[in-house]
Design an enzyme around this catalytic site. Structure first.
Site, PDB file in Angstrom:
ATOM      1  N   LYS A   1      35.341  40.899  28.052  1.00 31.67           N
ATOM      2  CA  LYS A   1      33.987  41.360  28.396  1.00 31.67           C
ATOM      3  C   LYS A   1      34.037  42.868  28.635  1.00 31.67           C
ATOM      4  O   LYS A   1      34.869  43.361  29.412  1.00 31.67           O
ATOM      5  CB  LYS A   1      33.528  40.619  29.661  1.00 31.67           C
ATOM      6  CG  LYS A   1      32.041  40.392  29.734  1.00 31.67           C
ATOM      7  CD  LYS A   1      31.735  39.423  30.883  1.00 31.67           C
ATOM      8  CE  LYS A   1      30.252  39.280  31.092  1.00 31.67           C
ATOM      9  NZ  LYS A   1      29.954  38.561  32.337  1.00 31.67           N
TER      10      LYS A   1
HETATM   11  O1  G3P Z   1      26.445  36.841  33.644  1.00 32.13           O
HETATM   12  C1  G3P Z   1      25.931  37.901  34.384  1.00 32.13           C
HETATM   13  C2  G3P Z   1      25.454  37.408  35.697  1.00 32.13           C
HETATM   14  O2  G3P Z   1      26.529  36.954  36.429  1.00 32.13           O
HETATM   15  C3  G3P Z   1      24.654  38.357  36.471  1.00 32.13           C
HETATM   16  O3  G3P Z   1      23.837  37.583  37.243  1.00 32.13           O
HETATM   17  O4  G3P Z   1      22.361  37.035  39.095  1.00 32.13           O
HETATM   18  O5  G3P Z   1      24.073  38.857  39.338  1.00 32.13           O
HETATM   19  O6  G3P Z   1      22.062  39.207  37.919  1.00 32.13           O
HETATM   20  P1  G3P Z   1      23.041  38.213  38.466  1.00 32.13           P
END
Ligand code: G3P
Length: 219
Positions: free
Chosen positions: A84
């Site tokens: 990633k």
């Molecule tokens: O895959 C990306 C994700 O983990 C981000 O999620 O909820 O931190 O915006 P969030």
């Protein structure tokens, strides 16, 4: 649309691995930090649990160190590891270079259709547009998925679109309707996809009726 689990929590991944429909795992430095072990230790455990693509994120911000970390992470399990990389100039350069080495990449932190186009052109195996974080700033995250899907179709790109930063079941449904390839979903949201009160009520009445039939056949 394939479903991945978006977590670095081993207990959640163990449980999800028994469900039969989780095809991969995505992690990021914030998810790893919650677990209190090193990224290497966590990724080594995850690859044993899910036989699918496991995204492990580089933390370096410059190209040479990104490449160094990418090779180290990839060596943990070349069958499953996806590198990633951030949506930056160095991240895209690393994606293009790793593609030449047949190392799959997932370009993350994508917030615009043009950024996705760059990831397509840089040979990324996956690109991860973030829904929740766009909604947080009152932008239209589903429109972004529709645009990226359209660009992918216009030119026949093979990069898979991982809908990320999923916060609720509605995000999952709308990504599937928009033609996302994959949604990577937190454990809590995945659990809620299955629940419906009419399913519970239907099960209760089937159970009661099955018991009645069993009593009749006993006689
Ligand atoms: O895959 C990306 C994700 O983990 C981000 O999620 O909820 O931190 O915006 P969030």
């Amino acid at each position: 649309m394939k479903l991945f689990i978006d977590t670095a929590n081993i207990e959640e991944i163990k449980e999800a691995s028994t469900w039969g429909y989780i095809k991969g795992v995505t992690t990021n430095p914030s998810l790893i930090a919650k677990e209190g072990s090193s990224q290497k230790e966590i990724i080594e455990q995850i690859v044993k649990l899910i036989d699918g693509p496991i995204s492990a994120e580089v933390t370096a911000e410059d190209y040479p160190h990104m490449m160094e970390q990418a090779h180290e992470l990839y060596q943990i399990d070349p069958k499953h590891i996806v590198i990633k990389l951030p949506m930056t100039k160095d991240g895209l350069r690393a994606s293009a270079e790793l593609k030449k080495e047949n190392i799959p990449t997932n370009v993350t932190l994508c917030f615009s259709a043009n950024q996705a186009l760059l990831a397509f052109e840089a040979g990324a195996r996956y690109v991860s547009p973030f829904l929740g974080r766009l909604d947080d700033i009152s932008d239209d995250s589903i429109k972004l998925i529709e645009e990226i899907v359209q660009i992918k179709r216009n030119y026949g790109y093979t990069t898979e679109i991982i809908c990320a930063s999923i916060r609720n079941p509605d995000h999952v449904k709308k990504c599937a309707l928009a033609g996302g390839d994959i949604a990577t979903v937190p454990y809590k949201v995945l659990s809620s996809l299955l629940s419906h009160p009419l399913t519970d009520r239907g099960l209760d009445s089937f159970r009661i009726d099955a018991e009645k039939t069993a009593k009749l056949t006993e006689k």
